[in-house]
Motif scaffolding. Structure first.
Motif, PDB file in Angstrom:
ATOM      1  N   UNK A 180       4.561  10.153  -6.897  1.00  0.00           N
ATOM      2  CA  UNK A 180       5.730  10.502  -7.704  1.00  0.00           C
ATOM      3  C   UNK A 180       5.349  10.862  -9.129  1.00  0.00           C
ATOM      4  N   UNK A 181       4.344  10.160  -9.686  1.00  0.00           N
ATOM      5  CA  UNK A 181       3.964  10.388 -11.082  1.00  0.00           C
ATOM      6  C   UNK A 181       2.663  11.177 -11.213  1.00  0.00           C
ATOM      7  N   UNK A 182       2.245  11.848 -10.139  1.00  0.00           N
ATOM      8  CA  UNK A 182       1.118  12.765 -10.198  1.00  0.00           C
ATOM      9  C   UNK A 182      -0.229  12.122 -10.441  1.00  0.00           C
ATOM     10  N   UNK A 183      -0.455  10.917  -9.873  1.00  0.00           N
ATOM     11  CA  UNK A 183      -1.718  10.211 -10.107  1.00  0.00           C
ATOM     12  C   UNK A 183      -2.526  10.006  -8.824  1.00  0.00           C
ATOM     13  N   UNK A 184      -2.176  10.722  -7.761  1.00  0.00           N
ATOM     14  CA  UNK A 184      -2.884  10.541  -6.487  1.00  0.00           C
ATOM     15  C   UNK A 184      -4.347  10.966  -6.565  1.00  0.00           C
ATOM     16  N   UNK A 185      -4.654  11.933  -7.408  1.00  0.00           N
ATOM     17  CA  UNK A 185      -6.032  12.430  -7.521  1.00  0.00           C
ATOM     18  C   UNK A 185      -6.750  11.867  -8.743  1.00  0.00           C
ATOM     19  N   UNK A 186      -6.186  10.849  -9.359  1.00  0.00           N
ATOM     20  CA  UNK A 186      -6.792  10.273 -10.572  1.00  0.00           C
ATOM     21  C   UNK A 186      -8.075   9.519 -10.225  1.00  0.00           C
ATOM     22  N   UNK A 200       0.817  -1.215   0.000  1.00  0.00           N
ATOM     23  CA  UNK A 200       0.000   0.000   0.000  1.00  0.00           C
ATOM     24  C   UNK A 200       0.850   1.265   0.000  1.00  0.00           C
ATOM     25  N   UNK A 201       1.828   1.321   0.910  1.00  0.00           N
ATOM     26  CA  UNK A 201       2.658   2.529   1.015  1.00  0.00           C
ATOM     27  C   UNK A 201       3.505   2.727  -0.245  1.00  0.00           C
ATOM     28  N   UNK A 202       4.025   1.621  -0.789  1.00  0.00           N
ATOM     29  CA  UNK A 202       4.839   1.718  -2.002  1.00  0.00           C
ATOM     30  C   UNK A 202       4.002   2.236  -3.175  1.00  0.00           C
ATOM     31  N   UNK A 203       2.778   1.724  -3.303  1.00  0.00           N
ATOM     32  CA  UNK A 203       1.904   2.156  -4.399  1.00  0.00           C
ATOM     33  C   UNK A 203       1.528   3.625  -4.234  1.00  0.00           C
ATOM     34  N   UNK A 237      -6.039   2.171 -12.039  1.00  0.00           N
ATOM     35  CA  UNK A 237      -6.470   0.924 -11.391  1.00  0.00           C
ATOM     36  C   UNK A 237      -5.767   0.764 -10.038  1.00  0.00           C
ATOM     37  N   UNK A 238      -4.467   1.078  -9.994  1.00  0.00           N
ATOM     38  CA  UNK A 238      -3.730   1.013  -8.734  1.00  0.00           C
ATOM     39  C   UNK A 238      -4.304   1.994  -7.707  1.00  0.00           C
ATOM     40  N   UNK A 239      -4.755   3.144  -8.181  1.00  0.00           N
ATOM     41  CA  UNK A 239      -5.357   4.126  -7.289  1.00  0.00           C
ATOM     42  C   UNK A 239      -6.576   3.532  -6.568  1.00  0.00           C
ATOM     43  N   UNK A 240      -7.381   2.769  -7.296  1.00  0.00           N
ATOM     44  CA  UNK A 240      -8.596   2.190  -6.704  1.00  0.00           C
ATOM     45  C   UNK A 240      -8.363   0.896  -5.954  1.00  0.00           C
ATOM     46  N   UNK A 241      -7.182   0.284  -6.142  1.00  0.00           N
ATOM     47  CA  UNK A 241      -6.925  -1.016  -5.496  1.00  0.00           C
ATOM     48  C   UNK A 241      -5.631  -0.966  -4.685  1.00  0.00           C
ATOM     49  N   UNK A 242      -5.340   0.195  -4.153  1.00  0.00           N
ATOM     50  CA  UNK A 242      -4.083   0.409  -3.435  1.00  0.00           C
ATOM     51  C   UNK A 242      -3.904  -0.563  -2.269  1.00  0.00           C
ATOM     52  N   UNK A 243      -5.003  -0.934  -1.631  1.00  0.00           N
ATOM     53  CA  UNK A 243      -4.919  -1.772  -0.432  1.00  0.00           C
ATOM     54  C   UNK A 243      -5.110  -3.263  -0.719  1.00  0.00           C
ATOM     55  N   UNK A 244      -5.127  -3.648  -1.987  1.00  0.00           N
ATOM     56  CA  UNK A 244      -5.226  -5.080  -2.282  1.00  0.00           C
ATOM     57  C   UNK A 244      -3.931  -5.777  -1.888  1.00  0.00           C
ATOM     58  N   UNK A 245      -4.079  -6.997  -1.368  1.00  0.00           N
ATOM     59  CA  UNK A 245      -2.903  -7.776  -0.992  1.00  0.00           C
ATOM     60  C   UNK A 245      -3.228  -9.252  -0.936  1.00  0.00           C
ATOM     61  N   UNK A 246      -2.217 -10.054  -0.696  1.00  0.00           N
ATOM     62  CA  UNK A 246      -2.367 -11.505  -0.632  1.00  0.00           C
ATOM     63  C   UNK A 246      -2.649 -11.922   0.809  1.00  0.00           C
TER      64      UNK A 246
END
Length: 300
Positions: free
Chosen positions: A38-44, A29-32, A123-132
């Motif tokens: 870094x690439x300006x997609x936090x508000x996407x 989560x933190x890495x994503x 997609x990563x923005x909406x699934x930031x907390x997905x994990x195994x």
């Protein structure tokens, strides 16, 4: 040396435990969040799949005008692909197919490729907390189970097929792969069979590891949704159309005949490797996530 307590983070992977449920969660989560910032997609605006069906990407979609060339020079395409690829390798098998597609155009990406990559970031923005999710009550059935699939002639440029497989331990993904096959398959059966060959090699390695850990000593099950490919692994009669894959044929048949790996039929709807080889509708994609126990992980 000193004891730092329970492991919480290693190489960007966050480790969380639920002692009551006997579960361990792996996520990034933190890495994503860091790469989105870094690439300006936090508000996407978030989307529900890593890649959409309307993206028909080819190597011919290169920048043509001087304006497009200047624009693409300012785009950190390779950096974004590398950053997302690390997440895919560690904890996110759901990204395997999309990463395989966008990484083919790193030499000279165009605006279409960049749009597809930004879609993946959304997609990563909406699934930031997905994990195994490992452990819990998932202790019945096969300890190690594999899924394999292929996308026949999936590459528009070369018409090579895509191999995809994923292996689970007690229901949760531990090993996955999505890459183009080294030769052009002449039929869907051949594409599936080549994919089975790659999956069987991984199955043999995992079977050895499982035996060392006393998890599983008997035959490892590999699930495939192609009945014709399964018949090829068991039928000793050569067909004219399969003579050119002679070596692969002998290898897989020898493994199957020896009882080390058994290949069984699974419906396409229940084949978790389907999401690693092609773009799926949202409902089917999320069903595959459930099959591999890729769930939301609560952040502290």
């Amino acid at each position: 040396m000193k004891d730092l307590g329970e492991a919480r983070v290693i190489l960007g992977m966050e480790i969380r435990r639920n002692r009551q449920k006997r579960e361990v969660y792996l996520s990034q989560s933190d890495y994503i969040e860091k790469i989105l910032g870094k690439f300006g997609m936090l508000d996407a605006k978030a989307v529900t799949t890593p890649l959409a069906a309307h993206f028909k990407l080819t190597v011919t979609q290169v920048p043509e005008t001087e304006e497009e060339k200047e624009y693409m020079k300012s785009v950190p395409y390779a950096n974004v692909v590398g950053s997302v690829m690390y997440a895919m390798i560690c904890t996110r098998p759901d990204l395997a197919h999309a990463v395989s597609v966008v990484s083919r155009f790193m030499a000279n990406p165009g605006k279409c490729h960049w749009q597809a990559l930004k879609w993946m970031m959304r997609y990563l923005k909406g699934t930031q907390n997905l994990g195994l999710v490992y452990g819990g009550n998932q202790t019945g059935g096969e300890a190690v189970l594999g899924y394999v699939d292929s996308d026949y002639a999936g590459s528009i440029d070369t018409r090579r097929s895509l191999t995809g497989y994923v292996f689970t331990v007690y229901g949760t993904a531990v090993s996955w792969k999505a890459n183009l096959q080294s030769v052009v398959a002449l039929s869907t059966t051949e594409a599936e069979y080549i994919a089975v060959t790659e999956a069987v090699k991984e199955a043999l390695w995992l079977k050895g590891l499982a035996s060392e850990l006393k998890l599983q000593d008997d035959t490892l099950v590999l699930l495939c949704d192609s009945q014709s490919a399964i018949h090829l692994t068991k039928n000793q009669v050569f067909h004219e159309r399969t003579k050119h894959i002679d070596v692969k044929l002998h290898f897989v048949r020898e493994v199957v005949a020896g009882g080390e790996v058994v290949i069984e039929k699974v419906s396409t709807e229940e084949n978790a490797a389907d999401m690693i080889t092609k773009v799926l509708p949202s409902n089917k994609f999320h069903h595959c996530l459930k099959l591999l126990r890729i769930n939301e992980v609560e952040r502290p």
